[in-house]
Design a protein around this motif. Structure first.
Motif, PDB file in Angstrom:
ATOM      1  N   MET A   1       0.460  -1.247  -0.398  1.00  0.00           N
ATOM      2  CA  MET A   1      -0.270   0.044   0.279  1.00  0.00           C
ATOM      3  C   MET A   1       0.763   1.426   0.344  1.00  0.00           C
ATOM      4  N   LEU A   2      -0.218   2.542  -0.457  1.00  0.00           N
ATOM      5  CA  LEU A   2       1.342   3.424  -0.863  1.00  0.00           C
ATOM      6  C   LEU A   2       0.575   4.593  -0.421  1.00  0.00           C
ATOM      7  N   ILE A   3       0.706   5.872   0.372  1.00  0.00           N
ATOM      8  CA  ILE A   3       0.005   7.159   0.886  1.00  0.00           C
ATOM      9  C   ILE A   3       1.187   7.816   0.492  1.00  0.00           C
ATOM     10  N   VAL A   4       0.713   8.667  -0.098  1.00  0.00           N
ATOM     11  CA  VAL A   4       1.398  11.093  -1.522  1.00  0.00           C
ATOM     12  C   VAL A   4       1.417  10.896   1.120  1.00  0.00           C
ATOM     13  N   VAL A   5       2.664  11.669   1.202  1.00  0.00           N
ATOM     14  CA  VAL A   5       2.746  11.898   2.375  1.00  0.00           C
ATOM     15  C   VAL A   5       3.336  13.710   2.400  1.00  0.00           C
ATOM     16  N   GLU A   6       3.384  14.221   0.845  1.00  0.00           N
ATOM     17  CA  GLU A   6       4.439  15.261   0.808  1.00  0.00           C
ATOM     18  C   GLU A   6       4.061  15.545  -1.228  1.00  0.00           C
ATOM     19  N   ALA A   7       3.712  16.636  -1.325  1.00  0.00           N
ATOM     20  CA  ALA A   7       3.462  16.451  -2.805  1.00  0.00           C
ATOM     21  C   ALA A   7       3.876  18.644  -2.721  1.00  0.00           C
ATOM     22  N   ASP A   8       4.846  18.685  -3.716  1.00  0.00           N
ATOM     23  CA  ASP A   8       4.569  20.730  -3.410  1.00  0.00           C
ATOM     24  C   ASP A   8       5.659  20.240  -5.513  1.00  0.00           C
ATOM     25  N   PRO A   9       4.549  19.976  -5.962  1.00  0.00           N
ATOM     26  CA  PRO A   9       4.897  20.691  -7.226  1.00  0.00           C
ATOM     27  C   PRO A   9       5.396  21.438  -7.894  1.00  0.00           C
ATOM     28  N   PRO A  10       6.077  21.820  -8.077  1.00  0.00           N
ATOM     29  CA  PRO A  10       7.055  20.572  -8.884  1.00  0.00           C
ATOM     30  C   PRO A  10       8.381  20.366  -8.590  1.00  0.00           C
ATOM     31  N   ARG A  11       8.348  20.523  -7.427  1.00  0.00           N
ATOM     32  CA  ARG A  11       9.519  20.592  -6.454  1.00  0.00           C
ATOM     33  C   ARG A  11       9.539  19.028  -5.694  1.00  0.00           C
ATOM     34  N   ARG A  12       9.060  18.683  -4.821  1.00  0.00           N
ATOM     35  CA  ARG A  12       9.213  17.702  -4.003  1.00  0.00           C
ATOM     36  C   ARG A  12       7.687  16.335  -4.331  1.00  0.00           C
ATOM     37  N   PHE A  13       7.665  15.421  -3.701  1.00  0.00           N
ATOM     38  CA  PHE A  13       6.642  14.501  -4.274  1.00  0.00           C
ATOM     39  C   PHE A  13       7.759  13.066  -3.147  1.00  0.00           C
ATOM     40  N   ALA A  14       6.536  12.845  -2.551  1.00  0.00           N
ATOM     41  CA  ALA A  14       7.826  12.267  -1.692  1.00  0.00           C
ATOM     42  C   ALA A  14       6.059  11.674  -1.374  1.00  0.00           C
ATOM     43  N   PHE A  15       6.786   9.898  -1.212  1.00  0.00           N
ATOM     44  CA  PHE A  15       5.156   8.382  -0.334  1.00  0.00           C
ATOM     45  C   PHE A  15       5.600   7.696   0.555  1.00  0.00           C
ATOM     46  N   ARG A  16       5.468   7.378   1.057  1.00  0.00           N
ATOM     47  CA  ARG A  16       5.724   5.996   1.615  1.00  0.00           C
ATOM     48  C   ARG A  16       4.989   4.427   1.105  1.00  0.00           C
ATOM     49  N   TRP A  17       5.266   3.591   1.210  1.00  0.00           N
ATOM     50  CA  TRP A  17       4.749   2.407   1.005  1.00  0.00           C
ATOM     51  C   TRP A  17       5.309   1.154   1.438  1.00  0.00           C
ATOM     52  N   VAL A  18       4.261  -0.017   1.676  1.00  0.00           N
ATOM     53  CA  VAL A  18       4.411  -0.875   2.075  1.00  0.00           C
ATOM     54  C   VAL A  18       3.699  -2.175   1.823  1.00  0.00           C
ATOM     55  N   ALA A  19       4.951  -3.221   1.138  1.00  0.00           N
ATOM     56  CA  ALA A  19       4.661  -4.230   0.412  1.00  0.00           C
ATOM     57  C   ALA A  19       3.586  -5.409   1.049  1.00  0.00           C
ATOM     58  N   ASP A  20       3.201  -5.276   2.058  1.00  0.00           N
ATOM     59  CA  ASP A  20       2.368  -5.638   3.165  1.00  0.00           C
ATOM     60  C   ASP A  20       0.675  -5.869   2.908  1.00  0.00           C
ATOM     61  N   ASP A  21       0.236  -6.078   1.850  1.00  0.00           N
ATOM     62  CA  ASP A  21      -1.311  -6.316   1.658  1.00  0.00           C
ATOM     63  C   ASP A  21      -2.012  -4.948   2.574  1.00  0.00           C
ATOM     64  N   GLY A  22      -2.917  -4.710   2.775  1.00  0.00           N
ATOM     65  CA  GLY A  22      -3.654  -4.392   3.441  1.00  0.00           C
ATOM     66  C   GLY A  22      -3.061  -3.822   5.092  1.00  0.00           C
ATOM     67  N   GLU A  23      -1.784  -3.451   4.975  1.00  0.00           N
ATOM     68  CA  GLU A  23      -1.270  -3.047   6.099  1.00  0.00           C
ATOM     69  C   GLU A  23      -1.528  -1.178   5.413  1.00  0.00           C
ATOM     70  N   THR A  24      -1.592  -0.427   6.391  1.00  0.00           N
ATOM     71  CA  THR A  24      -1.510   1.048   6.258  1.00  0.00           C
ATOM     72  C   THR A  24       0.036   1.609   6.320  1.00  0.00           C
ATOM     73  N   ALA A  25       0.864   2.061   5.697  1.00  0.00           N
ATOM     74  CA  ALA A  25       2.136   2.451   4.923  1.00  0.00           C
ATOM     75  C   ALA A  25       2.148   3.832   6.498  1.00  0.00           C
ATOM     76  N   GLY A  26       3.100   3.575   7.579  1.00  0.00           N
ATOM     77  CA  GLY A  26       3.390   5.166   8.418  1.00  0.00           C
ATOM     78  C   GLY A  26       5.024   4.856   8.685  1.00  0.00           C
ATOM     79  N   PRO A  27       5.206   5.683   9.685  1.00  0.00           N
ATOM     80  CA  PRO A  27       6.455   5.153  10.237  1.00  0.00           C
ATOM     81  C   PRO A  27       6.752   4.079  10.659  1.00  0.00           C
ATOM     82  N   GLY A  28       7.905   3.684  11.153  1.00  0.00           N
ATOM     83  CA  GLY A  28       8.158   1.648  11.357  1.00  0.00           C
ATOM     84  C   GLY A  28       7.427   0.589  10.837  1.00  0.00           C
ATOM     85  N   ASN A  29       6.571   0.595   9.814  1.00  0.00           N
ATOM     86  CA  ASN A  29       6.838  -0.415   9.202  1.00  0.00           C
ATOM     87  C   ASN A  29       7.204  -0.152   7.089  1.00  0.00           C
TER      88      ASN A  29
END
Length: 91
Positions: A1-29
């Motif tokens: 699962m992927l979650i966008v954590v920052e979008a500042d077009p056109p300068r910066r884009f950041a996302f968190r992702w975790v390979a485990d299906d169904g798990e919400t991406a966050g710090p630590g996982n």
């Protein structure tokens, strides 16, 4: 699962992702991937980072294997961004 954590077009884009299906991406996982565009002379420099490997709590061998897997993956995909950006800029 992927979650966008920052979008500042056109300068910066950041996302968190975790390979485990169904798990919400966050710090630590999850891993944090950041793309940052910086003017450099007559062009643009892409700063890319992927962090969070150690925070996953993996054993050293698993951490190293995952890290190397991602290095190889990004070595495949990042160079392709140059051609994509060139095509997108001419549209």
């Amino acid at each position: 699962m992927l979650i966008v954590v920052e979008a500042d077009p056109p300068r910066r884009f950041a996302f968190r992702w975790v390979a485990d299906d169904g798990e919400t991406a966050g710090p630590g996982n999850s891993l944090l991937v950041t793309f940052e565009l910086v003017l450099a002379g007559n062009g643009t420099l892409l700063r890319f980072t992927e962090t969070g490997f150690r925070e996953r709590g993996w054993q050293a061998a698993t951490l190293e294997e995952a890290y190397q897997d991602h290095v190889h993956g990004w070595e495949h995909f990042l160079p392709r961004l140059v051609d994509y950006a060139a095509r997108a800029a001419t549209r």
